[in-house]
Design a protein around this motif. Structure first.
Motif, mmCIF file in Angstrom:
data_model
loop_
_atom_site.group_PDB
_atom_site.id
_atom_site.type_symbol
_atom_site.label_atom_id
_atom_site.label_comp_id
_atom_site.label_asym_id
_atom_site.label_seq_id
_atom_site.Cartn_x
_atom_site.Cartn_y
_atom_site.Cartn_z
ATOM 1 N N ALA A 65 0.847 -1.208 0.000
ATOM 2 C CA ALA A 65 0.000 0.000 0.000
ATOM 3 C C ALA A 65 0.878 1.253 0.000
ATOM 4 O O ALA A 65 0.587 2.231 -0.705
ATOM 5 C CB ALA A 65 -0.929 -0.004 1.212
ATOM 6 N N GLY A 66 1.992 1.194 0.756
ATOM 7 C CA GLY A 66 2.891 2.345 0.829
ATOM 8 C C GLY A 66 3.482 2.695 -0.526
ATOM 9 O O GLY A 66 3.682 3.877 -0.844
ATOM 10 N N GLU A 67 3.720 1.691 -1.337
ATOM 11 C CA GLU A 67 4.311 1.937 -2.662
ATOM 12 C C GLU A 67 3.391 2.785 -3.540
ATOM 13 O O GLU A 67 3.841 3.456 -4.460
ATOM 14 C CB GLU A 67 4.592 0.597 -3.371
ATOM 15 N N LYS A 68 2.095 2.785 -3.243
ATOM 16 C CA LYS A 68 1.147 3.543 -4.084
ATOM 17 C C LYS A 68 1.210 5.042 -3.813
ATOM 18 O O LYS A 68 0.712 5.829 -4.615
ATOM 19 C CB LYS A 68 -0.283 3.034 -3.876
ATOM 20 N N GLN A 69 1.776 5.409 -2.658
ATOM 21 C CA GLN A 69 1.935 6.822 -2.288
ATOM 22 C C GLN A 69 0.634 7.613 -2.382
ATOM 23 O O GLN A 69 0.612 8.741 -2.873
ATOM 24 C CB GLN A 69 3.005 7.471 -3.162
ATOM 25 N N LEU A 70 -0.453 7.008 -1.958
ATOM 26 C CA LEU A 70 -1.717 7.750 -1.979
ATOM 27 C C LEU A 70 -2.302 7.914 -0.585
ATOM 28 O O LEU A 70 -3.242 8.682 -0.403
ATOM 29 C CB LEU A 70 -2.731 7.129 -2.949
ATOM 30 N N TYR A 71 -1.752 7.203 0.386
ATOM 31 C CA TYR A 71 -2.267 7.314 1.755
ATOM 32 C C TYR A 71 -1.523 8.416 2.509
ATOM 33 O O TYR A 71 -0.309 8.572 2.365
ATOM 34 C CB TYR A 71 -2.085 5.992 2.511
ATOM 35 N N ARG A 72 -2.256 9.172 3.348
ATOM 36 C CA ARG A 72 -1.624 10.172 4.202
ATOM 37 C C ARG A 72 -0.794 9.467 5.280
ATOM 38 O O ARG A 72 0.357 9.812 5.512
ATOM 39 C CB ARG A 72 -2.713 11.047 4.840
ATOM 40 N N ASN A 73 -1.393 8.479 5.950
ATOM 41 C CA ASN A 73 -0.705 7.674 6.967
ATOM 42 C C ASN A 73 -1.092 6.216 6.782
ATOM 43 O O ASN A 73 -2.231 5.930 6.413
ATOM 44 C CB ASN A 73 -1.143 8.061 8.392
ATOM 45 N N LEU A 74 -0.152 5.337 7.098
ATOM 46 C CA LEU A 74 -0.443 3.900 7.092
ATOM 47 C C LEU A 74 -0.004 3.336 8.433
ATOM 48 O O LEU A 74 1.072 3.678 8.924
ATOM 49 C CB LEU A 74 0.345 3.190 5.978
ATOM 50 N N SER A 75 -0.824 2.485 9.035
ATOM 51 C CA SER A 75 -0.390 1.888 10.296
ATOM 52 C C SER A 75 -0.831 0.442 10.421
ATOM 53 O O SER A 75 -1.821 0.008 9.811
ATOM 54 C CB SER A 75 -0.850 2.712 11.488
ATOM 55 N N LEU A 76 -0.052 -0.265 11.227
ATOM 56 C CA LEU A 76 -0.303 -1.685 11.482
ATOM 57 C C LEU A 76 -1.279 -1.792 12.643
ATOM 58 O O LEU A 76 -1.061 -1.169 13.682
ATOM 59 C CB LEU A 76 1.032 -2.347 11.843
ATOM 60 N N SER A 77 -2.338 -2.557 12.459
ATOM 61 C CA SER A 77 -3.303 -2.676 13.558
ATOM 62 C C SER A 77 -2.949 -3.857 14.446
ATOM 63 O O SER A 77 -2.396 -4.855 13.990
ATOM 64 C CB SER A 77 -4.726 -2.842 13.016
ATOM 65 N N ASP A 78 -3.290 -3.711 15.715
ATOM 66 C CA ASP A 78 -3.082 -4.789 16.679
ATOM 67 C C ASP A 78 -4.411 -5.035 17.391
ATOM 68 O O ASP A 78 -4.823 -4.243 18.235
ATOM 69 C CB ASP A 78 -2.000 -4.370 17.688
ATOM 70 N N PRO A 79 -5.121 -6.120 17.021
ATOM 71 C CA PRO A 79 -6.433 -6.372 17.615
ATOM 72 C C PRO A 79 -6.387 -6.575 19.133
ATOM 73 O O PRO A 79 -7.422 -6.536 19.788
ATOM 74 C CB PRO A 79 -6.905 -7.658 16.919
ATOM 75 N N ASP A 80 -5.166 -6.763 19.700
ATOM 76 C CA ASP A 80 -5.060 -6.989 21.146
ATOM 77 C C ASP A 80 -4.977 -5.700 21.956
ATOM 78 O O ASP A 80 -4.947 -5.754 23.178
ATOM 79 C CB ASP A 80 -3.828 -7.848 21.461
ATOM 80 N N VAL A 81 -4.908 -4.570 21.288
ATOM 81 C CA VAL A 81 -4.867 -3.305 22.041
ATOM 82 C C VAL A 81 -6.087 -2.475 21.634
ATOM 83 O O VAL A 81 -6.665 -2.693 20.566
ATOM 84 C CB VAL A 81 -3.558 -2.501 21.790
ATOM 85 N N PRO A 82 -6.498 -1.510 22.481
ATOM 86 C CA PRO A 82 -7.664 -0.708 22.128
ATOM 87 C C PRO A 82 -7.469 0.003 20.783
ATOM 88 O O PRO A 82 -6.360 0.429 20.456
ATOM 89 C CB PRO A 82 -7.755 0.307 23.278
ATOM 90 N N PHE A 83 -8.538 0.108 20.019
ATOM 91 C CA PHE A 83 -8.494 0.718 18.685
ATOM 92 C C PHE A 83 -8.029 2.176 18.824
ATOM 93 O O PHE A 83 -8.624 2.954 19.570
ATOM 94 C CB PHE A 83 -9.916 0.658 18.099
ATOM 95 N N PRO A 84 -6.947 2.527 18.122
ATOM 96 C CA PRO A 84 -6.331 3.844 18.367
ATOM 97 C C PRO A 84 -6.992 4.992 17.600
ATOM 98 O O PRO A 84 -6.314 5.918 17.167
ATOM 99 C CB PRO A 84 -4.897 3.622 17.865
#
Ligand code: SAM
Length: 204
Positions: free
Chosen positions: A94-113
């Motif tokens: 997804a990062g290679e497309k350079q169209l996202y403002r931010n990209l992040s990895l989600s972790d279902p074990d922590v509260p949704f940020p």
């Protein structure tokens, strides 16, 4: 088709197995779904476009994968798109497309940020259902929208075979947590004769 990732995807269950599947699929995902005419991102983006006035307001593309959903949103005119996904290999593409403002990895074990109202709209395109995220993610994403926020999502035929998914969506409407703005059944992966339903909800 034999022994493709698509064959395996709809029988995968659980976070670890889902992450493992998409990690191994990241390099060939776009080729495989494109060969099968993957239509749901464009249908979702156009359904959201039809109910949107401000195309610069931030959108969260939840389960953005390699960015095909972000690409469809961008082509529909949305300018400020953040992506989040469970799988680093998919996010790298997804990062290679350079169209996202931010990209992040989600972790279902922590509260949704994400704080309520951070995003004017959230998409979950090909994300909730058989072989991907559980139905609780539906409540989490709807809960992250402020009043008037839009939620576009899809359920494919495999997911629709399990009534609990649509039931939860319609329950949010009957309990007046959301208004159903549109619902449309159409092509998902015509190459394997699979369709999907695309829904747009508005948070009340
Ligand atoms: C079928 S792909 C769809 C990707 C993209 N939205 C598209 O339309 O091409 C499903 C994506 O959902 C992600 N995913 C599955 N479960 C998830 C979860 N619980 N939280 C976040 N992402 C998840 C997978 O890593 C994968 O990238």
């Amino acid at each position: 088709m034999s022994d493709t990732f698509l064959d395996k995807a709809y029988n995968t269950a659980g976070i670890a197995a889902t992450r493992d599947l998409y990690s191994r699929w990241a390099a060939s995902y776009e080729a495989e779904v494109s060969q099968n005419g993957y239509a749901t991102p464009r249908r979702c983006a156009e359904a959201l476009q039809a109910v949107t006035l401000d195309f610069d307001a931030p959108i969260l593309d939840f389960g953005c994968g390699t960015g095909l959903s972000g690409l469809a949103l961008s082509m529909a005119g949305f300018s400020t798109i953040d992506g989040i996904d469970l799988t680093q290999g998919m996010l790298d593409r997804a990062g290679e497309k350079q169209l996202y403002r931010n990209l992040s990895l989600s972790d279902p074990d922590v509260p949704f940020p994400v704080r309520r109202g951070d995003y004017a709209a959230i998409s979950a395109i090909g994300v909730i259902g058989a072989g991907a995220a559980p139905i609780d993610v539906f409540d989490m994403l709807l809960g992250a929208l402020g009043t008037g926020g839009k939620f576009v999502l899809s359920f494919n035929d495999s997911t629709l075979k399990t009534p609990a998914f649509e039931k939860r969506l319609y329950a949010s409407v009957s309990s007046k947590s959301a208004i159903l703005l549109s619902e449309n059944y159409g092509d998902h992966l015509p190459g394997i004769n699979m369709k999907s339903k695309v829904y747009v909800l508005e948070k009340t």
